[in-house]
Design an enzyme around this catalytic site. Structure first.
Site, PDB file in Angstrom:
ATOM      1  N   GLU A  56       0.772  -1.268   0.093  1.00 33.92           N
ATOM      2  CA  GLU A  56       0.090   0.002   0.124  1.00 33.92           C
ATOM      3  C   GLU A  56       0.895   1.248   0.044  1.00 33.92           C
ATOM      4  OE1 GLU A  56      -2.536  -3.143   1.713  1.00 33.92           O
ATOM      5  OE2 GLU A  56      -0.372  -2.442   2.125  1.00 33.92           O
ATOM      6  N   PHE A 118     -11.777  -6.815  14.011  1.00 33.48           N
ATOM      7  CA  PHE A 118     -10.512  -7.261  13.054  1.00 33.48           C
ATOM      8  C   PHE A 118     -10.273  -6.252  12.134  1.00 33.48           C
ATOM      9  CE2 PHE A 118      -9.359  -9.662   9.077  1.00 33.48           C
ATOM     10  CZ  PHE A 118      -8.399 -10.330   9.717  1.00 33.48           C
ATOM     11  N   GLN A 119      -9.050  -5.898  11.927  1.00 31.84           N
ATOM     12  CA  GLN A 119      -8.486  -4.990  11.125  1.00 31.84           C
ATOM     13  C   GLN A 119      -8.971  -3.665  11.261  1.00 31.84           C
ATOM     14  OE1 GLN A 119      -8.606  -6.771   7.013  1.00 31.84           O
ATOM     15  NE2 GLN A 119      -6.351  -7.355   7.343  1.00 31.84           N
ATOM     16  N   LYS A 168     -17.432  -0.279   5.583  1.00 34.95           N
ATOM     17  CA  LYS A 168     -17.957  -1.183   4.683  1.00 34.95           C
ATOM     18  C   LYS A 168     -19.342  -1.329   4.549  1.00 34.95           C
ATOM     19  CE  LYS A 168     -17.305  -6.193   3.924  1.00 34.95           C
ATOM     20  NZ  LYS A 168     -16.624  -7.396   4.337  1.00 34.95           N
ATOM     21  N   MET A 484      24.652   8.024   2.032  1.00 35.69           N
ATOM     22  CA  MET A 484      24.470   9.325   2.580  1.00 35.69           C
ATOM     23  C   MET A 484      24.858   9.088   4.201  1.00 35.69           C
ATOM     24  SD  MET A 484      24.495  12.398   2.320  1.00 35.69           S
ATOM     25  CE  MET A 484      23.729  13.075   0.735  1.00 35.69           C
TER      26      MET A 484
END
Length: 590
Positions: A56, A118-119, A168, A484
């Site tokens: 993502e 959940f999630q 949802k 760097m």
């Protein structure tokens, strides 16, 4: 006019299409599945296209780069929980660089919010410090309005990311859908951009006319404003040299006689000398960042300041200007140019001694490196890319580190063709950014300049490149270090190289590319660089060129933290062309 029952997912996709969205970057998951199910139907009709990334974070970076390259709002999708939190680095990258993206996340159904379902994560709360605005859609009837507001807010004034979190069940709930007209948004909270007064224009022009050693200091705000023509005209009218920030790169060709390249920590010596000696600093869409200013109280300490910026919060934040103008850079410069054409007599001789002084600095302190080195140098690889980019047609994306600074120093590029994470300095940005740019401009050459450490942060996106057959050229400046970090450890931490060596465990990048079905070559010396670079670059398919470069090469000049811009480490003075150099007060034979 649509006026019958549809669900929230339909309202979302329909609203995106109405805003001209053609491309979305994302990754599906449970909470956002109703939206992906609706998206499937729209893709079948060729109305919108989704590109599946492999992480993502890459979706956010691809949307960000799409916005930088096109000037449009980029869009990305992710599901709830870890899908949403994986976007955070990409959102912060866009926020720091003022890039307009709309981020759409799935969320658990409304009855489960706050139950540690959940999630479930509070992505609204998590991202509050790094977005311009955010929404949780509680009612599907608000969907079209919220999308329209998100696009407006993202582009209005100083651009930035806007988050829309969609539970949802909101995506599934049906209702009588009436779309919002994108052109009929009324947001009293979005203050109109102030009109520049005639008095301010006169004050600014008066300071320019009084100045003998003026300097244009141009940042990303000028790029966002598409003010390329106006900046160039102003510079040429008054014969004012131009230096840019990392975000302002591309506002003018580096080969233009008035261009000084980038200033700041790894800027050109002549840009840093110029900003230290100028008597007028004209800041256009720049925010006086610490990597630019060095020791702030010694930055342009002899100069009066004109500061033009669209964000009032930036005016006076780090430096109090003599003339402050809040407004869109392009609009304000048009007003200044109109006033100059009608009211002013321009004396172009006024800055000639200043330009002559700068010309001597350019001759004495060029961006040089030891071209007689037996080893392949990173600067040679980047210069080879620049030599192929003769008409400035390439889009260049970079990751972050030494290779980014060398590219900023040596690549000549045009407006919106330099795509790099500046404010946040996000390693792993370059590869997904190249995906976003290539989707936006499928017929253009897109080159990703990356380092071996940065490349490994998002190399899973080779799968995305392979899936969509994106002909991106990936150049790995491979010195087997976090370059760097190693340079700073050498300069400031007693050469204690704590966990910056990448040699152990590094994959064979050629074999890795082949695992994804992508062509790759490894270049280990100068002969291979010059004999094969152009030939391989012409291939109209994805390609990785793994360039094994000198492990000890440092990026110079460099302004050490807390020092003024005129105090540079590794400054090279060319005493006799191509024969003798002075570096760090030691003679070096070339």
């Amino acid at each position: 006019m649509i006026n019958h029952k549809k669900n929230g997912a339909f309202a979302l996709i329909d609203s995106l299409v109405r805003h001209g969205v053609k491309h979305i970057f994302g990754y599906p998951g449970g909470a956002i599945l109703p939206i992906y199910d609706e998206l499937y139907l729209w893709e079948q009709k060729n109305l919108i296209f989704h590109y599946l990334v492999r992480h993502e974070q890459a979706a956010a970076h691809a949307a960000d780069a799409y916005a930088r390259a096109t000037g449009k709002v980029g869009v990305c999708f992710a599901t709830s929980g870890p899908g949403a939190t994986n976007l955070v680095t990409g959102i912060a990258t866009a926020q720091m660089d003022s890039i307009p993206i709309v981020v759409i996340t799935g969320q658990v159904a409304r009855p489960f919010i706050g139950t540690d379902a959940f999630q479930e994560t509070d992505i609204f709360g998590i991202t509050l410090p790094i977005v311009k605005h955010s929404y949780v859609v509680r009612n599907p009837r608000d969907m079209s309005r919220i999308v329209a507001e998100a696009f407006y807010i993202s582009k209005h004034g100083r651009p930035g990311p806007v988050l829309i979190d969609i539970p949802k069940d909101v995506s599934l709930e049906t209702f009588h859908y009436i779309p919002t007209n994108p052109n009929e948004i009324d947001l009293p909270g979005c203050r109109p951009i102030p009109q520049t007064s005639y008095k301010q224009i006169i004050q600014a022009v008066s300071l320019i006319q009084e100045s003998n050693q003026p300097l244009l200091y141009v940042g990303g705000g000028a790029i966002s404003s598409d003010a390329y023509k106006e900046v160039k005209l102003l510079a040429e009218y008054f014969e004012i040299p131009i230096t840019t920030t990392l975000m302002g790169k591309g506002i003018i060709e580096d080969t233009h006689p008035l261009s000084l390249g980038m200033l700041g920590m790894h800027g050109t010596a002549y840009a840093n000398f110029a900003v230290s000696e100028c008597d007028l600093l004209i800041a256009l869409g720049a925010r006086f960042d610490d990597r630019v200013t060095g020791k702030l109280d010694e930055f342009a300490c002899k100069a009066k300041v004109i500061h033009i910026d669209i964000d009032p919060a930036e005016i006076g934040k780090n430096r109090i200007p003599q003339v402050a103008i809040i407004g869109d850079i392009k609009v304000v410069l048009k007003q200044i140019l109109a006033y100059v054409e009608q009211e002013c007599q321009i004396d172009k001789q006024q800055t000639q001694s200043w330009l002559e002084r700068i010309r001597h600095w350019k001759e004495d302190y060029p961006l040089s490196f030891n071209e007689d080195s037996v080893q392949l140098l990173p600067q040679e690889v980047i210069r080879a890319i620049n030599n192929l980019n003769t008409n400035i047609s390439f889009f260049i994306t970079t990751d972050v580190g030494q290779h980014q600074m060398w590219a900023a120093q040596l690549i000549n590029t045009g407006p919106r063709k330099w795509i790099s994470s500046a404010g946040l300095g996000t390693m792993g940005y370059g590869l997904p950014a190249a995906i976003g740019v290539q989707i936006a401009y499928p017929d253009s050459t897109v080159v990703c300049i990356t380092g071996d450490a940065s490349f490994q942060m998002n190399c899973q996106e080779l799968s995305t490149i392979a899936q969509y057959k994106l002909p991106i050229k990936i150049i790995i400046i491979n010195n087997f270090w976090q370059g760097m970090v190693r340079q700073w450890q050498q300069a400031f931490y007693g050469e204690r190289y704590s966990h910056s060596n990448m040699n152990q465990g590094m994959p064979d990048f050629v074999q890795l590319a082949k695992a994804f079905g992508i062509k790759a070559i490894c270049i280990k010396n100068k002969y291979e660089l010059h004999s094969s670079f152009e030939k391989f670059f012409a291939i109209k398919e994805p390609l990785i060129i793994d360039c094994h470069v000198s492990k000890e090469e440092n990026c110079y000049p460099m302004v050490a933290p807390g020092k003024s811009n005129s105090q540079m480490i590794g400054l090279i003075k060319q005493l006799k062309k191509n024969t003798l150099f002075i570096k760090d007060e030691k003679f070096i034979e070339s």
